[in-house]
Enzyme design. Structure first.
Site, mmCIF file in Angstrom:
data_model
loop_
_atom_site.group_PDB
_atom_site.id
_atom_site.type_symbol
_atom_site.label_atom_id
_atom_site.label_comp_id
_atom_site.label_asym_id
_atom_site.label_seq_id
_atom_site.Cartn_x
_atom_site.Cartn_y
_atom_site.Cartn_z
ATOM 1 N N GLY C 31 47.914 -9.095 47.056
ATOM 2 C CA GLY C 31 49.279 -8.892 46.574
ATOM 3 C C GLY C 31 49.368 -8.236 45.213
ATOM 4 O O GLY C 31 50.461 -7.855 44.782
ATOM 5 N N CYS C 239 64.936 -5.384 75.408
ATOM 6 C CA CYS C 239 64.719 -3.943 75.554
ATOM 7 C C CYS C 239 65.284 -3.479 76.891
ATOM 8 O O CYS C 239 64.975 -4.061 77.945
ATOM 9 C CB CYS C 239 63.221 -3.629 75.481
ATOM 10 S SG CYS C 239 62.832 -1.908 75.865
ATOM 11 N N CYS C 242 62.012 -1.976 79.060
ATOM 12 C CA CYS C 242 60.946 -2.823 79.583
ATOM 13 C C CYS C 242 61.315 -4.295 79.645
ATOM 14 O O CYS C 242 60.551 -5.113 80.138
ATOM 15 C CB CYS C 242 59.669 -2.670 78.743
ATOM 16 S SG CYS C 242 59.764 -3.542 77.156
ATOM 17 N N CYS C 264 62.503 -0.851 72.627
ATOM 18 C CA CYS C 264 61.465 -1.304 71.708
ATOM 19 C C CYS C 264 61.186 -0.222 70.685
ATOM 20 O O CYS C 264 61.005 0.950 71.036
ATOM 21 C CB CYS C 264 60.140 -1.549 72.441
ATOM 22 S SG CYS C 264 60.171 -2.927 73.555
ATOM 23 N N CYS C 270 56.131 -0.825 74.448
ATOM 24 C CA CYS C 270 57.065 -0.620 75.558
ATOM 25 C C CYS C 270 56.353 0.047 76.748
ATOM 26 O O CYS C 270 56.498 -0.377 77.889
ATOM 27 C CB CYS C 270 58.235 0.243 75.070
ATOM 28 S SG CYS C 270 59.740 0.088 76.036
#
Lengths: 256, 226, 291
Positions: C31, C239, C242, C264, C270
């Site tokens: 970080g 979605c 899909c 997606c 997808c």
């Protein structure tokens, strides 16, 4: 009794020029010390040295910390000093802009110190901020407004709220009423008197206005050319000045 | 309770050629609890000066002022501040007014400073204001616009709000009518009865003879006059 | 294709060494923003130069490289960067998340959980999470070194006071291993929980000249208030192609009547689902969809 702040021969030089020289005094809990002098007297330099904004060239500034007793804040590590600045100490600037975040709401300004010491409950932070806005006589419905929408007096009161919310023990003030209208000054001074007494605060107030010290300060230090020329109880220094410069200062004030 | 020993004072006016004005030489007297001592002497002889020195408002050049365990002539500022809070009261000739503070709060302040609760402080303030004939409708106003007499009565109420063991009164009955004068004298007698040591300046001879047990002539201590 | 005209992956070895040192430091201090000497790349600032430099430093000839841009492999920029490394490094490229060993991404984390043998490289515009509240770089560095993050919560407080909820929808700030506050790049907040993963994550900001990193299994906590807890939210929809109910969705307006299609954002996810036979509300079965 241990003093809250022990100032020991603090000096600051700018080359050959004296900022302030050999200033020493003890401040006890609940005492308000006024520092007066004209422009160039060194009073602001001294205040900034005491508050850790400037590094003095000599001397010590010992504060009675909660955990470790009297500690010299000049030789303290920076994280410790900054922590002190967020908890036990407060600094009220002459210009509210220097002491506030102008692009953050009033509530955010007051809440920042709380969040900086770990407050993580939005509702509680907001309640505390609302409470404090009330104590400095700012309407609660202005909590989400930015300080840029406030008058000068309101900004100054917001600055005070922001500083006092974590219950500091020592407040430094640099010309807190400078630049404000007279009626606004009066209101601000009343507020400060009340808060100082209620919260048992100690304070060091730098000003050129003798009326401010008469009202707020228990003790007074008069500075000229970087030196302290006289010190004592406020009413004594103003009513029975011993030093020539103090006598001049007091006699120069116009009676209204 | 109050002991003054060999007290000396002079004023040095630096901005007027350094002129030195000696005003007091070896002042000496004592006040016991329950006693009231009146300071007398011609105008300008140093009565108010002496009183201000007792309060720590004027600096002594040398000598001792022992009150409530503190030598005011050489004590630390915080000792004098503590003394003024709970042992030594002072009613000056003129009320110093803070704008925007209500009469009630002006009178209650000495009590609040000693840690008294806000309600009982206000109750005591109300009691005194009533005795001193300040009309109720004025209690929420600041004394700024009051007459001289009214301001003086507010000043006196503030001075008697807290039961100080030592009290300094500078012309407490000036600008008062007979009725209010009576009230103030009664307040002084009550203070004496509870054991307070009082030093007072009264131009009004009748008032002085009524409440003072002794008189001290300050001209005795004025250099050049004694 | 003339690979011999370029050093492997475009950058000279000394530069790669410098970047690798920065990466190691970043992994050692999760970080923490490590300054690095960002080079002039053959693309302007703001087009992924940071991500490209990090990828160039970590690629080896045996790697298989994938690039996604907001989840899609087929945008202009994703295609350009993929071709860049095909040309300068000669590495194999793929659109299949499972087959890739190094994945460079702009503003999304793939839906499929990544493995410990994979590296995810993020393109970062502004690495400093406090920049909008504190413009001074000197001051923000001090804030990070002294761990004085009160200001970060002020931003969240302001959101709640203005919008009734924390309004930050992407680039949602996180606290890493209880120490540094980090900007995870403009990924949707929905992706934040994925930041604790088995793969190595590297973040590169070319214009701002900073690199930071998250080693595998790092503890990453999204900032919030006790009474306004963090929510990894997405559109309340599945979605349409899909049928996936757990992936982040793009919304398309498909006609003048306001008809919309949710799909997606992760195109490979997808495609893989459709190849496995899943069909969404507006989808057609995969075998009919010759792409």
């Amino acid at each position: 009794m241990t003093p809250l702040l022990q100032v020991d021969a603090v000096s600051k030089f700018y080359g050959a020029r004296i900022g302030c020289a050999e200033v020493s005094f003890d401040l006890y809990p609940g005492e308000v010390m006024g520092i007066v002098g004209e422009s160039g007297s060194g009073k602001s330099t001294l205040l900034n040295c005491l508050a850790g904004h400037l590094q003095p060239d000599a001397g010590a500034v010992r504060f009675d910390t909660r955990a470790g007793g009297l500690r010299d804040t000049i030789t303290m590590s920076e994280p410790e000093r900054r922590m002190l600045g967020r908890t036990d100490w407060a600094f009220v600037h002459q210009h509210a802009r220097d002491g506030l975040r102008m692009n953050v709401s009033a509530g955010g300004n007051v809440g920042e110190r709380l969040m900086a010491v770990g407050a993580r409950h939005y509702g509680e932070i907001r309640n505390t901020a609302t409470d404090w806005l009330g104590r400095v006589e700012i309407a609660a419905d202005r909590i989400d407004d930015r300080p840029s929408a406030f008058s000068g007096g309101m900004q100054q009161r917001l600055q005070i709220a922001r500083n006092l919310v974590t219950g500091p023990r020592l407040v430094f003030m640099d010309e807190p009423t400078g630049g404000l209208d007279v009626s606004v000054q009066a209101r601000l001074l009343d507020l400060m008197r009340g808060l100082v007494r209620e919260m048992g605060l100690s304070a060091i107030i730098v000003t050129h206005d003798l009326a401010v010290v008469r009202l707020l300060a228990d003790r007074l230090m008069v500075m000229k050319d970087g030196h302290v020329v006289e010190t004592g109880l406020t009413d004594q220094v103003l009513d029975d000045p011993q030093h020539g410069y103090t006598q001049l200062l007091v006699s120069s004030v116009l009676q209204v | 309770m109050i002991q003054v020993e060999k007290l000396c004072k002079s004023f040095t006016l630096h901005n007027q050629g350094g002129a030195v004005i000696p005003v007091m030489q070896d002042a000496e007297f004592a006040v016991a609890p329950g006693e009231c001592v009146g300071l007398i002497g011609a105008s300008g002889a140093g009565k108010s000066t002496l009183m201000r020195m007792l309060y720590g408002n004027y600096l002594a050049a040398s000598g001792h002022i022992r009150i409530g365990g503190v030598d005011v002539a050489r004590a630390e500022p915080r000792e004098i501040l503590a003394l003024r809070r709970d042992r030594l009261g002072y009613v000056s000739q003129f009320l110093r007014v803070v704008p925007r503070v209500s009469t009630l709060d002006v009178v209650a302040e000495p009590l609040l400073r000693t840690g008294c609760g806000a309600d009982s402080a206000r109750a005591r303030a109300q009691e005194l204001l009533e005795r001193l004939n300040i009309p109720r409708h004025l209690w929420t106003l600041s004394p700024t616009t009051f007459s001289g007499g009214e301001q003086q009565r507010v000043n006196i109420a503030r001075g008697f709000a807290y039961a100080y063991p030592a009290l300094l009164l500078d012309e407490p009955t000036a600008s008062l009518d007979a009725g209010n004068r009576e009230v103030v004298l009664a307040l002084i007698e009550e203070a004496k009865a509870r054991g307070a040591a009082i030093v007072g300046i009264f131009h009004d001879e009748a008032a002085r003879h009524r409440v003072c047990d002794r008189e001290v002539d300050v001209t005795r201590f004025t250099p050049g006059l004694a | 294709m003339n690979v011999s005209a370029y050093n492997f992956a475009y950058l000279d070895e000394q530069t790669k060494r410098m970047i690798r040192r920065a990466i190691l430091k970043g992994l050692a201090i999760p970080g923490y923003q490590v300054p690095f000497a960002s080079r002039e790349m053959p693309m302007p600032y703001g087009w992924g130069t940071g991500g490209v430099q990090v990828s160039a430093a970590v690629l080896v000839p045996e790697d298989t490289f994938k690039v996604i841009d907001q989840g899609a492999d087929d945008t202009t920029n994703a295609v350009s960067i993929r071709r860049f490394f095909e040309k300068t490094a000669g590495v194999a490229v793929t659109e299949d998340t499972a087959r890739a060993s190094v994945i460079q991404t702009r503003h999304r984390i793939p839906e499929m959980p990544l493995r410990s043998d994979q590296i995810l490289v993020y393109q970062v515009p502004i690495p400093e999470p406090l920049r909008f509240l504190e413009p001074s770089e000197v001051e923000t560095r001090k804030i990070h070194s002294l761990e004085e993050y009160g200001l970060m919560h002020v931003k969240l407080y302001e959101d709640i006071s203005q919008h009734g909820a924390i309004a930050t929808a992407y680039a949602y700030p996180v606290k890493v291993e209880g120490r540094y506050v980090m900007d995870p790049s403009p990924i949707p907040k929905f992706d934040n929980p994925k930041l604790t993963m088995d793969a190595i994550q590297l973040f590169g900001a070319g214009r701002e000249q900073r690199i930071y990193a998250l080693p595998p299994h790092t503890r990453v906590v999204s900032l919030d208030f006790e009474d306004f807890p963090f929510e990894a939210s997405k559109a309340d929809h599945a979605c349409d192609l899909c049928g996936a109910g757990d992936s982040y969705l793009d919304e398309l307006i498909v006609d003048d009547a306001g008809g919309r299609l949710f799909m997606c954002s992760d195109t490979d996810y997808c495609t893989t689902r459709r190849a496995a036979g899943h069909v969404g509300a507006q989808g057609v079965p995969a075998k009919e969809d010759v792409a």
